[in-house]
Motif scaffolding. Sequence first.
Motif, PDB file in Angstrom:
ATOM      1  N   ASN A 134     -11.825  31.340   6.804  1.00  0.00           N
ATOM      2  CA  ASN A 134     -12.276  31.892   7.937  1.00  0.00           C
ATOM      3  C   ASN A 134     -12.423  31.084   8.965  1.00  0.00           C
ATOM      4  N   TRP A 135     -11.740  30.006   8.947  1.00  0.00           N
ATOM      5  CA  TRP A 135     -11.741  28.832  10.103  1.00  0.00           C
ATOM      6  C   TRP A 135     -10.256  28.530  10.323  1.00  0.00           C
ATOM      7  N   ARG A 136     -10.048  28.072  11.750  1.00  0.00           N
ATOM      8  CA  ARG A 136      -8.788  27.687  12.174  1.00  0.00           C
ATOM      9  C   ARG A 136      -8.875  26.317  12.493  1.00  0.00           C
ATOM     10  N   THR A 137      -8.010  25.408  11.998  1.00  0.00           N
ATOM     11  CA  THR A 137      -8.076  23.878  12.400  1.00  0.00           C
ATOM     12  C   THR A 137      -7.493  23.734  13.810  1.00  0.00           C
ATOM     13  N   THR A 138      -8.479  23.152  14.687  1.00  0.00           N
ATOM     14  CA  THR A 138      -8.274  23.035  16.124  1.00  0.00           C
ATOM     15  C   THR A 138      -8.000  21.404  16.431  1.00  0.00           C
ATOM     16  N   ALA A 139      -8.141  20.593  15.747  1.00  0.00           N
ATOM     17  CA  ALA A 139      -7.779  19.236  15.743  1.00  0.00           C
ATOM     18  C   ALA A 139      -7.575  18.427  14.418  1.00  0.00           C
ATOM     19  N   GLN A 140      -6.873  17.349  14.604  1.00  0.00           N
ATOM     20  CA  GLN A 140      -7.042  16.375  13.467  1.00  0.00           C
ATOM     21  C   GLN A 140      -6.924  14.955  13.875  1.00  0.00           C
TER      22      GLN A 140
ATOM     23  N   ALA B  73       0.894  -1.078   0.007  1.00  0.00           N
ATOM     24  CA  ALA B  73      -0.031   0.056   0.118  1.00  0.00           C
ATOM     25  C   ALA B  73       0.837   1.209   0.092  1.00  0.00           C
ATOM     26  N   THR B  74       0.328   2.296  -0.724  1.00  0.00           N
ATOM     27  CA  THR B  74       1.177   3.354  -0.659  1.00  0.00           C
ATOM     28  C   THR B  74       0.837   4.259   0.756  1.00  0.00           C
ATOM     29  N   THR B  75       2.007   4.383   1.317  1.00  0.00           N
ATOM     30  CA  THR B  75       1.881   5.363   2.636  1.00  0.00           C
ATOM     31  C   THR B  75       2.349   6.610   2.587  1.00  0.00           C
ATOM     32  N   CYS B  76       1.644   7.611   3.391  1.00  0.00           N
ATOM     33  CA  CYS B  76       1.908   9.045   3.592  1.00  0.00           C
ATOM     34  C   CYS B  76       2.112   9.098   5.079  1.00  0.00           C
ATOM     35  N   THR B  77       3.053  10.257   5.152  1.00  0.00           N
ATOM     36  CA  THR B  77       3.380  10.708   6.786  1.00  0.00           C
ATOM     37  C   THR B  77       2.218  11.841   6.761  1.00  0.00           C
ATOM     38  N   VAL B  78       1.511  11.755   7.977  1.00  0.00           N
ATOM     39  CA  VAL B  78       0.423  12.925   8.325  1.00  0.00           C
ATOM     40  C   VAL B  78       1.187  14.037   8.740  1.00  0.00           C
ATOM     41  N   PRO B  79       0.918  15.251   8.235  1.00  0.00           N
ATOM     42  CA  PRO B  79       1.651  16.408   8.587  1.00  0.00           C
ATOM     43  C   PRO B  79       1.012  16.935   9.772  1.00  0.00           C
ATOM     44  N   HIS B  80       1.426  18.022  10.474  1.00  0.00           N
ATOM     45  CA  HIS B  80       0.910  18.713  11.766  1.00  0.00           C
ATOM     46  C   HIS B  80       0.341  19.691  11.061  1.00  0.00           C
ATOM     47  N   VAL B  81      -1.233  19.942  11.224  1.00  0.00           N
ATOM     48  CA  VAL B  81      -2.083  21.031  10.514  1.00  0.00           C
ATOM     49  C   VAL B  81      -2.782  21.964  11.679  1.00  0.00           C
ATOM     50  N   VAL B  82      -2.701  21.594  12.842  1.00  0.00           N
ATOM     51  CA  VAL B  82      -3.301  22.030  13.996  1.00  0.00           C
ATOM     52  C   VAL B  82      -2.768  23.451  14.094  1.00  0.00           C
ATOM     53  N   GLY B  83      -3.765  24.721  14.225  1.00  0.00           N
ATOM     54  CA  GLY B  83      -3.434  26.092  14.091  1.00  0.00           C
ATOM     55  C   GLY B  83      -3.495  26.694  12.992  1.00  0.00           C
ATOM     56  N   MET B  84      -3.578  25.867  11.957  1.00  0.00           N
ATOM     57  CA  MET B  84      -3.463  26.521  10.465  1.00  0.00           C
ATOM     58  C   MET B  84      -4.891  26.945  10.175  1.00  0.00           C
ATOM     59  N   VAL B  85      -4.937  27.995   9.264  1.00  0.00           N
ATOM     60  CA  VAL B  85      -6.181  28.390   8.715  1.00  0.00           C
ATOM     61  C   VAL B  85      -6.487  27.047   7.934  1.00  0.00           C
ATOM     62  N   HIS B  86      -7.692  26.771   7.905  1.00  0.00           N
ATOM     63  CA  HIS B  86      -8.456  25.448   7.588  1.00  0.00           C
ATOM     64  C   HIS B  86      -7.877  25.074   5.863  1.00  0.00           C
ATOM     65  N   GLN B  87      -8.069  26.168   5.260  1.00  0.00           N
ATOM     66  CA  GLN B  87      -7.488  25.946   3.635  1.00  0.00           C
ATOM     67  C   GLN B  87      -6.200  25.573   3.533  1.00  0.00           C
ATOM     68  N   ASN B  88      -5.211  26.067   4.469  1.00  0.00           N
ATOM     69  CA  ASN B  88      -3.849  25.917   4.565  1.00  0.00           C
ATOM     70  C   ASN B  88      -3.700  24.323   4.905  1.00  0.00           C
TER      71      ASN B  88
END
Length: 85
Positions: free
Chosen positions: A56-62, A11-26
């Motif tokens: 207009n949203w900020r990511t708070t959790a993943q 299976a193709t694998t990916c490393t999950v990035p840290h996105v908490v605190g980012m503008v949701h689009q980013n």
Amino acid sequence: MTASLAPDDAATTCTVPHVVGMVHQNAQDTMQAAGLYVLLEEDATGQNRILAMDRNWRTTAQSVAAGQVVDCTTTITLSAKKLDE
């Protein structure tokens, strides 16, 4: 003797990035740049609002921790709340 190519069963694998605190689009863009495209989003306040304007949203959790190596088809939920909340 003929050479045979074995099918790629890995299976193709990916490393999950840290996105908490980012503008949701980013955050979404960052996940997709890492090869993760199965993304769900939810209103972190529990008000069940639709994240119509992602900037207009900020990511708070993943739902999957940053740094984990997962199958690239793994569903990841991003929770967010409005910037002014």
